[in-house]
Design a protein around this motif. Structure first.
Motif, short mmCIF file in Angstrom:
data_model
loop_
_atom_site.label_atom_id
_atom_site.label_comp_id
_atom_site.label_asym_id
_atom_site.label_seq_id
_atom_site.Cartn_x
_atom_site.Cartn_y
_atom_site.Cartn_z
N LYS A 60 0.90 -1.25 0.02
CA LYS A 60 -0.05 -0.16 0.27
C LYS A 60 0.84 1.23 0.02
O LYS A 60 2.04 1.05 0.33
N LEU A 61 0.21 2.56 -0.45
CA LEU A 61 0.80 3.65 -0.36
C LEU A 61 0.98 3.88 1.45
O LEU A 61 0.04 3.48 1.97
N LEU A 62 1.95 4.33 1.79
CA LEU A 62 2.34 4.94 3.29
C LEU A 62 2.11 6.35 3.46
O LEU A 62 2.75 7.14 2.59
N PRO A 63 1.73 6.88 4.72
CA PRO A 63 1.52 8.18 5.09
C PRO A 63 3.40 8.57 5.26
O PRO A 63 3.78 7.96 6.20
N ALA A 64 3.61 9.60 4.64
CA ALA A 64 5.09 9.87 4.78
C ALA A 64 5.23 10.82 6.04
O ALA A 64 6.38 10.61 6.67
N CYS A 65 4.08 11.13 6.98
CA CYS A 65 4.26 11.70 7.90
C CYS A 65 4.41 10.69 9.18
O CYS A 65 4.76 11.19 10.30
N ALA A 66 3.89 9.46 8.99
CA ALA A 66 4.07 8.59 10.11
C ALA A 66 4.89 7.32 9.74
O ALA A 66 4.79 6.18 10.20
N THR A 67 5.67 7.54 8.76
CA THR A 67 6.67 6.54 8.32
C THR A 67 8.21 6.82 8.62
O THR A 67 8.49 7.69 7.78
N PRO A 68 8.75 6.26 9.43
CA PRO A 68 10.17 6.68 9.70
C PRO A 68 11.16 5.90 8.65
O PRO A 68 10.72 4.85 8.11
N VAL A 69 12.15 6.81 8.48
CA VAL A 69 12.88 6.24 7.23
C VAL A 69 13.83 5.04 7.87
O VAL A 69 14.17 4.87 9.01
N ASP A 70 14.08 4.25 6.93
CA ASP A 70 15.08 3.03 7.34
C ASP A 70 15.77 2.83 6.14
O ASP A 70 15.77 3.44 5.09
N ASP A 71 17.07 1.99 6.37
CA ASP A 71 17.95 1.77 5.39
C ASP A 71 17.62 1.35 4.18
O ASP A 71 16.55 0.30 4.27
N GLY A 72 17.96 1.82 2.95
CA GLY A 72 17.46 1.24 1.79
C GLY A 72 16.19 1.48 1.50
O GLY A 72 15.74 0.86 0.12
N MET A 73 15.57 2.20 1.96
CA MET A 73 14.25 2.57 1.70
C MET A 73 14.18 3.40 0.27
O MET A 73 15.01 4.41 0.16
N ASN A 74 13.21 3.08 -0.40
CA ASN A 74 13.17 3.66 -2.03
C ASN A 74 12.01 4.35 -2.19
O ASN A 74 10.97 3.56 -2.28
N VAL A 75 11.77 5.52 -2.13
CA VAL A 75 10.51 6.15 -1.94
C VAL A 75 10.32 7.12 -3.37
O VAL A 75 11.16 7.72 -3.89
N ASN A 76 8.90 7.16 -3.71
CA ASN A 76 8.52 7.75 -4.62
C ASN A 76 7.45 8.74 -4.33
O ASN A 76 6.36 8.13 -4.20
N THR A 77 7.38 10.11 -4.50
CA THR A 77 6.26 10.88 -3.87
C THR A 77 5.78 11.39 -4.97
O THR A 77 4.50 12.03 -4.77
N SER A 78 5.98 11.26 -6.27
CA SER A 78 5.33 11.77 -7.20
C SER A 78 4.98 10.77 -8.51
O SER A 78 5.09 11.22 -9.65
N ASP A 79 5.22 9.47 -8.12
CA ASP A 79 4.79 8.70 -9.45
C ASP A 79 3.36 8.38 -9.58
O ASP A 79 2.68 9.16 -8.74
N GLU A 80 2.85 7.80 -10.40
CA GLU A 80 1.45 7.77 -10.89
C GLU A 80 0.68 7.38 -9.80
O GLU A 80 -0.41 8.00 -9.35
N GLN A 81 0.86 6.58 -8.84
CA GLN A 81 0.13 5.87 -7.86
C GLN A 81 -0.01 7.19 -6.82
O GLN A 81 -1.06 7.33 -6.16
N ALA A 82 1.13 7.61 -6.53
CA ALA A 82 1.12 8.65 -5.39
C ALA A 82 0.52 10.06 -5.82
O ALA A 82 -0.52 10.53 -5.12
#
Lengths: 869, 471
Positions: A60-82
C-alpha cells in the motif's frame, strides 16, 4: 548521534537519521509532500491521508508523516500511484468544502488552496448537495469557527491537547458528521487559542479581530519580535494602509517552537491607537503645549546638566540600542550614576547571578530546558507573565520527562505537572530561602536548570535569589533568569542599572535604584527625572511614592507612547516610536539577540528612544554621531565586552530571489503547461513580487506550509542559532567567562540604597486582619499597551483577592464575597477567591481594571488589611 | 418448513456443548458435569506458558474475527519482561450478517472464560477484558453470571485452579459503534476515549491497552482453546486444510430456508453450507453471495471451498464467516446502498477517504436507486472505491470499498438498467428484505425469513432486563 541510513527519494539518495519521518527528510531534500494534518510541532496522526507515498516493496501507499525512514528505503512521492492518491484525496476533501474562498480570510494563503493548485485534480465530479453547518460560530472573543470549511485535520484539537493543555476544542459526532466544536457552555478560553488559527490548514478557524480586515496580498509584512514579555517570540507584523492588522508567530524551534500567546498575537492595536503621542509637549502651567523637537530637546538639555542630581529610569520595552543610548547618556553625558531599569521588578537583584555564571542573566537557553532532567521554578506564574515559556516548560516536563519543582506562595499553572510543590509564605515565618536550601539538599538528577523570575512586585527577593544562586552553584546547574519584559535583559546587558556598567562590570560609582531615585525626587535630592518608556505611577510597586516624585519640584522629562499617568505629570513629553515602527534588537530571557524590522513609519514626529538620547546629547553639546543602527552597534561592539564581535548583519534576514512557485516537472505531470494556470494561482508571484517569505515588504500570499518549505530552501530565513539570532559571547556558549567576571556584588547594598527598606511607619497593624501582600501580573491586564488593544478589552479579569480557606473562615467570609482590602491608606472592595495560597497571605493581581495593586503598597514587603465587606 | 435432508453434517467443536445440551449448556452444573474447565486446570497446573503458546502455534489455529492471523504467533509477539500485560476479548461482533460470537457466548459462556484463562496463562496476563457488543443483552447477562460463578469456583481471582496464577476478568459493554470492533479502536474505547483506530506501530502486542502489551483475540478463537488444549494439535488439524486447519462457525442468513450458525470444517464447500441452511427459499434463484461479512466481495456461485486461501483465490475473503445468500428478488443497487450506508454510518470520521468517500458513494447510490443516475456514475463509484481502498487509516474504509466495488463490478448491468430505465426495476416490498443488513442491525437471522433452525434466542427481556441470571 543517531544511526544514519541511506534513503532514496524520487531517485536521489540522502543520508538521514534513522527514525525520522519521511515527510521531514523529503522536505529537507527539497521535495514537498502535500499534507494537512502533519505539523512539525506536533505528533503525527496520519488522518488526512494526503501525504501518501509509494515505497518500494510495500503493498500500500504509506503516509510520509508517520513512516520513519529506514535503510535502503526507496521512496517515490510523485509517481503515478502517489499522484493519483494526492488528487483523489484532494477531491474527497473538496466535495464538502464550501469553496467560499472569495470571502474567506484564508483565501490567498490557504494550504488547501495552494495544495489543490499544486497537487489536486482540475475539477470536481461531485454534483450532490454539500454538507452544511451553521456558519461562523464565535467560540471565544477572539476565534471564529466555520465547520463547513473544516477538513478535520485535528491540528487544533491536538494543539489544545498536546501543546497548551487547554482542552477546549474537541471532535464531536462521527463519520461524515464529525465536527470540531467547543463544549456548548464553555468558550475557547485559552491563552494560546490564536495558534489554532495560524495552524488551521483552511479557513475553519479565523481571527475575530482580523476578520475581513484584509486580503493577504494587500498586506505589508515585516519580521519582528514580540514586545511584551521577555521570551521574545519572533513574529511577523502585517499592516494594511498603514494600520497594523495582524501578528503571527514566526517559527523558531529555539525560542517559541511554532507558537505565540494570544496577548502577543492580538495585542497590537495599541500601535495604531488614537491616543499615541505624536508631537513633543512642553508644560505651560497646567497645560501642555505642542512643541518642536528643537524646543523640547533644548529645554530638556538645560535641565539635564545637574550631574548626580539627575535620575534616569528606563522601561522594559526599550530595545538593546535604546538601552545602550540611555546608559551612555546617563553615565558619560549627564554624569550621573543614578540609573535603573527595574520598575515593576524594582529591587530584583539580577546582579547576584553574576556569581553563578558571570552574567546578570541566564546561562541556560530555552533548549536546555528540554535536555534537563531536573527543573526548579522559583518565580511568577509563567502562564500569565511568560506564556510561551510555560509551553516550553510543559513540553520539557510532559514530553521530555524533566522533574519539576515549583516554589511559589500560591498555586500557579506549573503545579499541575510538578513533581514537587514548595508552598512558601513569608507570613508564617517560613523563609523562602531556607525552604529552597532545605528541599534542594541531596542529589538532583543532572542536568539541572534553575529558573528564577521576579514574582511579586514590592517584595524583597534578595534572600530568595541568594538561595537560588546557591542551589545552582551546589548542583553545577545552569540558570534561566526571567526578567519581565521584552527589553529587560537588554537593559541589564547595557548597564542601565545602578550597580553594573555595560557588560555586567561593577559600576565605578554605585548609584540610586528606582526606589531611591523616586525618593530622591520626592525629597528634593534629585532635581531632574528622565523617564523613558516607563510609567512608575502605574508600574512601580508603591504608587504613592511615584506620584509624590512626579508631583515634586523635580523637573521630569518623559519619553512615551501614550499620555500615561506619569506623562501627564511631566514637564516635557517626547513621543516615542512603537515596536512595529522600529528597527532594532531585543534581547530575550535566554540572552538571545533578535532583530525587529520596521514595518511602518512612526506616527507624527515620534522617534526611536536611542535617537532621542543622541539628540539630547547633541543638545548638551556632545559630539555624538549616531545616524543609523549600525553606528550604535559600532559603539556597542567597542564598549560592551559581551557584545564584541556581534555583527548586526548576522542578525538580519536575508532576502534572496524567490523560487519558482511550482515545480515545472510536477506541473507537467498534472498535464498543465507552465504558466497556463488560471484562477488565484495564476496571480501568484513568479518573481515579480520580489519578496522572500519573511522579508520586509509586500506580503507574499502563500500558506504557512509552503512558506516554511520555501524558507528552508533559502538558508538563513528560518531563524537558527547563529543565523537570525545570536547569543552574546559570555552567555550560554561561553560559560567559562564566569570565572573571569567581576566578583559578585552579593550582599553589597547599593551605595545609596533606598531608605524605605522597612515596612512603613504609621498606625499599628491590626494583626488579626493583616496579611502579607503578594501580587503579580495576569496576562490581560491594564498595562499601557493591552489597555489600548480593543481585541483584548473584553476578556480581562476583574480584580480579586486570593485567600487561604482557613483565613476565609477566620474572617467569616466565603468564596465570592466582597472584602475590603486596605493598604497605604487606599481601600479596595474585592471579590474573594478561595485559593491554594500560604496562610496569612493574600494575592491581588497587579493591574486589573478598577484596582492597581501598587496603590496598596508602601515600602518594601507590603502588608494589607483585609476585613469583611 | 422443508425438512433437512441430512446429507451434509456439521462438526461441532466450539458449538459442541451448545448443540449437545441445548437446554442448559450455559449453566455451571452442566458445564462441570461436562468436564468444563478441565482443560484450563490441566494447562495452568501442568504446562508452561511457552509450551501452551507452542501447542497453539503448532495447531495452526487462525483468528476467527476476520483477519485470520495465526493465534499462537500473535501471542509470541508479546515482549518478554514487560508487565503487566492484558488479554482483551473482542466480543464486539458487529460485522453485518455475523452472529456466531453472540451464540457462542450466550450458549456457552464458561467455554469462553476457560479459553480466556488458557490465553491469559499462555501470555502471563493477570487481567482480561471482555469488550462485549452493547446490544448483546442476554449474552452479557449470561457472561456476567458465568464470571461470577467462575470466581466462586476459584476458576478466577487469586490463585486460580489452586495454582499461584491470578486472573481477573472485567466485562465491558460497548456503546454500539462498529468501529470499536477494530482492535485498536476497541482499546481506545475501553480506555474511555473516543473509539477510533490508533496509529500503528506500535502494535497492541507492544503497546496496547493502557500502553501495555496486549493480546486481542476473538470470542470464537478463545472458545476453541479448551478443546484444542485437551485434545492436542493433531486432533485439531484433522479438520480443515493445511493452512486453514480446524472447524469454523459460519453465520448463514439471507433468502434461505434455515438461517443460523453452522460449524463445519474449514474447506467445506459453499454448496454444502447452503445445503445445511436448507437451500434457497422457495421460488428463489441464487443471485449473489456475501461469503464473509458485508465487507467481502460478492460471489455468484457456490462452487468454492470455505477456507482462507480458497476464498482469497476467488477474489473475496472468509472474513468473520458471515454468509449471506441473496435470491433474484434482490436489488443489487439497493444492496450496495444499504451496505455502503452502513459503513458511512459506522465510519469514525478519522480519515479523509473513509469519511468523505462513503458519504459520496451513498449520495450517488441513492440517486441511481431513485432513478436519477447518470451514465458516468458507475465509473465514478468505482473511482470512489479505488480512492478509499488501501488509503484509509484502518480496514473499515477498505471494507467499504470492497463491497461497493464488487456490487458495481459484478452487477454493472443491473446498475445500468437503473440508469437507463430511470427507476428501480424491483418491487418496493422485495427491496426491504435484503440479507446483508440484517445482522448489522442486530436482528440476526431471526429478523428475516423463516425461523432459525437452532441457536438464536430472541431476547424477550430487552436490553436492560433486570434478570441477571441469564436463564
Amino acid at each position: 548521534m543517531a544511526d544514519l541510513v541511506n534513503v532514496t527519494i524520487n531517485g536521489s539518495q540522502i543520508q538521514a537519521e534513522k527514525g525520522r519521518m519521511l515527510i521531514d527528510v523529503a522536505e529537507e531534500m527539497g521535495i514537498f509532500v502535500p499534507r494537512f494534518c502533519y505539523h512539525p510541532g506536533m505528533k503525527s496522526v496520519a488522518v488526512c491521508r494526503m501525504c501518501l507515498v509509494q515505497i518500494e516493496g510495500q503493498r500500500k501507499l504509506l503516509p510520509a508523516c508517520a513512516t520513519p525512514v529506514d535503510d535502503g528505503m526507496n521512496v517515490n512521492t510523485s509517481d503515478e500511484q502517489a499522484v493519483d492518491a494526492q488528487q483523489g484525496m484532494l477531491e474527497f476533501l473538496l466535495i464538502n468544502h464550501p469553496l467560499d474562498c472569495p470571502i474567506c480570510d484564508r483565501g490567498g494563503e490557504c494550504p488547501l488552496q495552494d495544495q489543490t493548485y499544486r497537487h489536486g485534480p482540475g475539477a470536481s465530479r461531485y454534483v450532490e448537495p454539500k454538507r452544511t453547518y451553521e456558519k461562523a460560530l464565535e467560540i471565544s472573543d477572539l476565534v471564529v469557527l466555520d465547520r463547513e470549511r473544516c477538513v478535520l485535520c485535528w491540528r487544533c484539537v491536538r494543539f489544545c491537547d498536546e501543546i497548551s493543555g487547554d482542552r477546549f476544542i474537541q471532535l464531536v459526532d462521527r463519520g461524515p458528521g464529525t465536527q470540531i466544536l467547543t463544549f456548548s457552555d464553555e468558550p475557547f478560553n485559552s491563552y494560546f487559542s490564536g495558534n489554532t488559527i495560524q495552524i488551521c490548514p483552511v479557513g475553519a478557524l479565523t481571527s475575530l479581530p482580523y476578520r475581513f480586515a484584509s486580503r493577504p496580498w494587500d498586506l505589508q509584512t515585516a519580521p519582528s519580535v514580540c514586545a511584551y514579555c521577555s521570551v521574545g517570540c519572533p513574529i511577523t507584523n502585517e499592516s494594511r494602509s498603514g494600520q497594523l492588522v495582524r501578528c503571527q508567530a514566526l517559527p523558531n524551534e529555539n525560542v517559541n517552537d511554532f507558537w505565540i500567546c494570544d496577548k502577543g498575537r492580538f495585542g497590537y492595536h495599541y500601535v495604531s491607537s488614537e491616543e499615541r503621542l505624536e508631537t513633543p509637549l512642553v508644560r505651560k502651567g497646567d497645560e501642555f503645549a505642542p512643541a518642536s523637537w528643537g524646543e523640547a530637546l533644548q529645554l530638556a538639555a538645560e535641565k539635564l546638566g545637574g550631574k548626580e542630581r539627575v535620575g534616569v529610569i528606563a522601561g522594559g520595552h526599550l530595545t538593546t540600542e535604546d538601552a545602550f543610548g540611555v546608559s551612555r547618556l546617563a553615565r558619560s553625558v549627564i554624569g550621573t550614576p543614578h540609573l535603573d531599569s527595574r520598575v515593576q521588578d524594582a529591587g530584583a537583584p539580577y546582579e547576584l547571578f553574576r556569581s553563578a555564571g558571570g552574567v546578570a542573566g541566564s546561562t541556560a537557553t530555552l533548549n536546555d530546558l528540554e535536555e534537563a532532567k531536573t527543573i526548579w521554578w522559583v518565580g511568577p506564574d509563567p502562564k500569565e507573565s511568560l506564556p510561551v515559556l510555560f509551553l516550553r516548560l510543559r513540553k520539557a516536563v510532559l514530553d521530555r520527562g524533566a522533574h519539576l519543582t515549583v516554589v511559589s506562595p500560591r498555586r500557579i499553572s506549573l503545579d499541575e505537572f510538578a513533581d514537587t510543590v514548595i508552598r512558601t509564605s513569608e507570613a508564617d515565618d517560613g523563609s523562602v530561602a531556607g525552604q529552597i536550601a532545605e528541599k534542594s539538599k541531596g542529589e538532583l538528577e543532572d542536568p539541572v536548570v534553575v529558573c528564577w523570575g521576579p514574582a511579586h512586585p514590592g517584595r524583597d527577593e534578595r534572600a530568595t535569589v541568594t538561595a537560588v544562586v546557591e542551589l545552582a552553584r551546589a548542583h553545577d546547574s545552569k540558570v534561566l533568569v526571567c526578567p519581565p519584559h521584552a527589553g529587560s535583559q537588554g537593559l541589564l546587558d547595557m548597564g542601565v542599572h545602578p550597580l553594573m556598567e555595560p557588560g555586567y562590570a561593577d559600576a565605578a560609582l554605585g548609584g540610586r535604584d528606582t526606589r531611591a531615585i523616586l525618593e530622591g525626587a520626592a525629597k528634593g535630592e534629585i532635581d531632574t527625572l528622565l523617564l523613558l518608556g516607563v510609567d512608575p505611577i502605574a508600574d512601580f510597586p508603591d504608587a504613592g511614592l511615584a506620584q509624590r516624585a512626579l508631583e515634586s519640584k523635580a523637573f521630569s522629562i518623559v519619553v512615551e507612547l501614550f499620555p500615561t499617568e506619569t506623562a501627564l505629570r511631566a514637564d516635557v513629553v517626547m513621543p516615542s516610536a512603537a515596536y512595529a515602527e522600529r528597527d532594532g534588537t531585543f534581547t530575550n530571557l535566554e540572552r538571545r539577540l533578535q532583530k525587529l524590522e520596521r514595518l511602518m513609519t512612526p506616527v507624527g514626529a515620534a522617534r526611536d528612544p536611542w535617537k532621542i538620547c543622541t539628540a539630547l546629547a547633541q543638545a548638551m553639546g556632545q559630539e555624538w554621531k549616531w545616524h543609523d543602527l549600525e553606528d550604535v552597534w559600532e559603539d556597542i561592539r567597542k564598549t560592551v565586552p559581551t557584545h564584541a564581535g556581534i555583527r548586526l548583519e548576522a542578525l538580519k534576514q536575508q532576502a534572496p530571489a524567490p523560487a519558482p512557485f511550482y515545480e515545472p516537472a510536477l506541473s507537467a505531470q498534472h498535464g498543465r503547461a507552465e504558466g497556463a494556470m488560471g484562477g488565484p494561482g495564476g496571480q501568484y508571484p513568479k518573481g515579480h513580487r520580489g519578496g522572500a517569505p519573511f522579508q520586509t515588504g509586500q506580503n507574499w500570499p502563500l500558506s504557512w506550509e509552503l512558506r516554511a518549505f520555501e524558507a528552508k530552501q533559502r538558508p538563513g530565513l528560518i531563524p537558527a542559532p547563529g543565523g537570525l539570532s545570536a547569543t552574546p559571547a559570555g552567555g550560554p556558549d561561553a560559560p567559562s567567562r564566569a570565572s573571569e567576571a567581576a566578583q559578585p556584588a552579593a550582599g553589597t547594598p547599593p551605595a545609596e540604597a533606598s531608605s524605605a527598606s522597612t515596612r512603613p511607619s504609621g498606625p499599628p497593624i491590626d494583626r488579626d486582619h493583616s496579611f502579607v501582600l503578594y501580587s503579580g501580573r495576569l496576562i490581560y491586564d491594564e498595562g499601557a499597551m493591552v489597555r489600548r488593544t480593543a481585541a483584548l478589552r473584553g476578556i480581562q479579569a476583574k480584580p480579586f483577592v486570593e485567600m487561604n480557606e482557613y483565613d476565609v473562615k477566620r474572617l467569616e467570609v466565603a468564596d465570592g464575597d466582597e472584602v475590603v482590602v486596605s493598604g497605604n491608606g487606599v481601600e479596595a472592595r474585592l471579590r474573594v477567591v478561595v485559593a491554594d495560597i500560604g496562610a496569612g497571605a493574600v494575592f491581588v493581581p497587579y493591574d486589573q481594571e478598577g484596582l492597581r495593586a501598587n496603590r496598596l503598597m508602601a515600602g518594601i514587603d507590603p502588608v494589607v488589611e483585609v476585613k469583611p465587606g | 418448513m422443508p425438512e433437512s435432508n441430512n446429507l451434509v453434517a456439521e462438526t461441532h467443536v466450539v458449538l459442541r456443548r451448545a448443540r449437545t445440551f441445548p437446554e442448559d449448556s450455559w449453566t455451571l452444573s452442566r458445564v462441570l458435569d461436562d468436564k468444563g474447565y478441565e482443560s484450563a486446570k490441566t494447562v495452568i497446573g501442568g504446562m508452561s506458558p511457552e509450551a501452551t503458546v507452542d501447542l497453539v502455534k503448532e495447531s495452526g489455529l487462525r483468528g476467527r474475527g476476520g483477519a485470520g492471523f495465526p493465534t499462537g504467533v500473535k501471542w509470541s509477539f508479546i515482549p518478554k519482561d514487560v508487565f503487566p500485560r492484558y488479554v482483551v476479548v473482542n466480543h464486539d461482533e458487529g460485522e453485518p450478517g455475523t452472529f456466531k460470537d453472540r451464540e457462542i457466548a450466550e450458549r456457552d459462556p464458561h467455554q469462553l472464560i476457560e479459553g480466556i484463562a488458557i490465553a491469559a496463562w499462555a501470555c502471563q496476563a493477570n487481567k482480561a477484558f471482555i469488550y462485549c457488543r452493547g446490544e448483546f443483552a442476554l449474552g452479557s447477562r449470561r457472561l456476567d453470571a458465568a464470571i461470577g460463578e467462575a470466581y466462586e469456583q476459584g476458576f478466577l481471582g487469586r490463585g486460580i485452579f489452586g495454582s499461584d496464577f491470578d486472573l481477573d476478568i472485567i466485562l465491558h459493554r460497548g456503546a454500539g459503534a462498529y468501529i470499536c470492533g477494530e482492535e485498536s479502536a476497541l482499546l481506545d474505547s475501553l480506555e474511555g476515549y473516543r473509539g477510533q483506530p490508533r496509529l500503528r506501530p506500535p502494535f497492541p502486542a507492544i503497546k496496547g491497552l493502557y500502553g501495555q502489551p496486549t493480546v486481542i483475540n476473538n470470542t470464537e478463537t478463545l472458545s476453541t482453546l479448551p478443546a484444542l488444549l485437551s485434545n492436542g494439535a493433531d486432533w485439531f488439524k484433522q479438520w480443515g486444510t493445511e493452512k486453514s486447519p480446524g472447524t469454523k462457525v459460519f453465520s448463514v442468513s439471507g433468502h434461505i430456508n434455515r438461517p443460523g450458525n453452522y460449524e463445519i470444517p474449514l474447506g467445506t464447500s459453499l454448496a454444502d453450507l447452503l445445503e445445511l441452511g436448507g437451500g434457497m427459499r422457495s421460488g428463489g434463484e441464487l443471485k449473489a453471495i456475501i461469503p464473509g461479512g458485508a465487507s467481502a466481495p460478492l460471489l455468484t456461485s457456490t462452487d468454492v471451498a470455505m477456507d482462507f486461501e480458497a476464498l482469497k483465490d476467488a477474489g473475496t475473503m472468509l472474513g468473520s464467516g458471515a454468509v449471506v445468500f441473496m435470491d433474484d428478488s434482490t436489488c443489487m443497487v439497493r444492496n450496495a446502498l444499504v451496505t455502503t450506508e452502513f459503513f458511512e454510518h459506522e465510519s469514525c470520521g478519522k480519515c479523509t477517504p473513509c469519511r468523505e468517500g462513503t458519504w459520496w458513494a451513498v449520495k450517488v447510490l441513492e440517486r441511481i436507486e431513485h432513478g436519477q443516475g447518470r451514465a458516468e456514475d458507475m465509473d465514478l463509484l468505482l473511482d470512489i472505491a479505488d480512492g478509499i481502498d488501501g488509503r484509509s487509516f484502518c480496514p473499515l474504509g477498505d471494507a467499504a470499498s470492497w463491497a461497493l466495488r464488487s456490487n458495481v463490478k459484478v452487477f454493472r448491468e443491473e446498475f445500468e438498467q437503473h440508469v437507463v430505465d430511470g427507476r428501480c426495476p424491483f418491487e418496493p416490498e422485495e427491496r426491504n428484505l435484503v440479507g446483508a443488513m440484517s445482522g448489522g442491525l442486530g436482528l440476526g437471522a431471526a429478523g428475516i425469513g423463516p425461523q432459525p433452525s437452532a441457536g438464536i434466542e430472541v431476547d424477550r427481556e430487552g436490553r436492560d432486563g433486570s434478570n441477571g441470571s441469564g436463564n
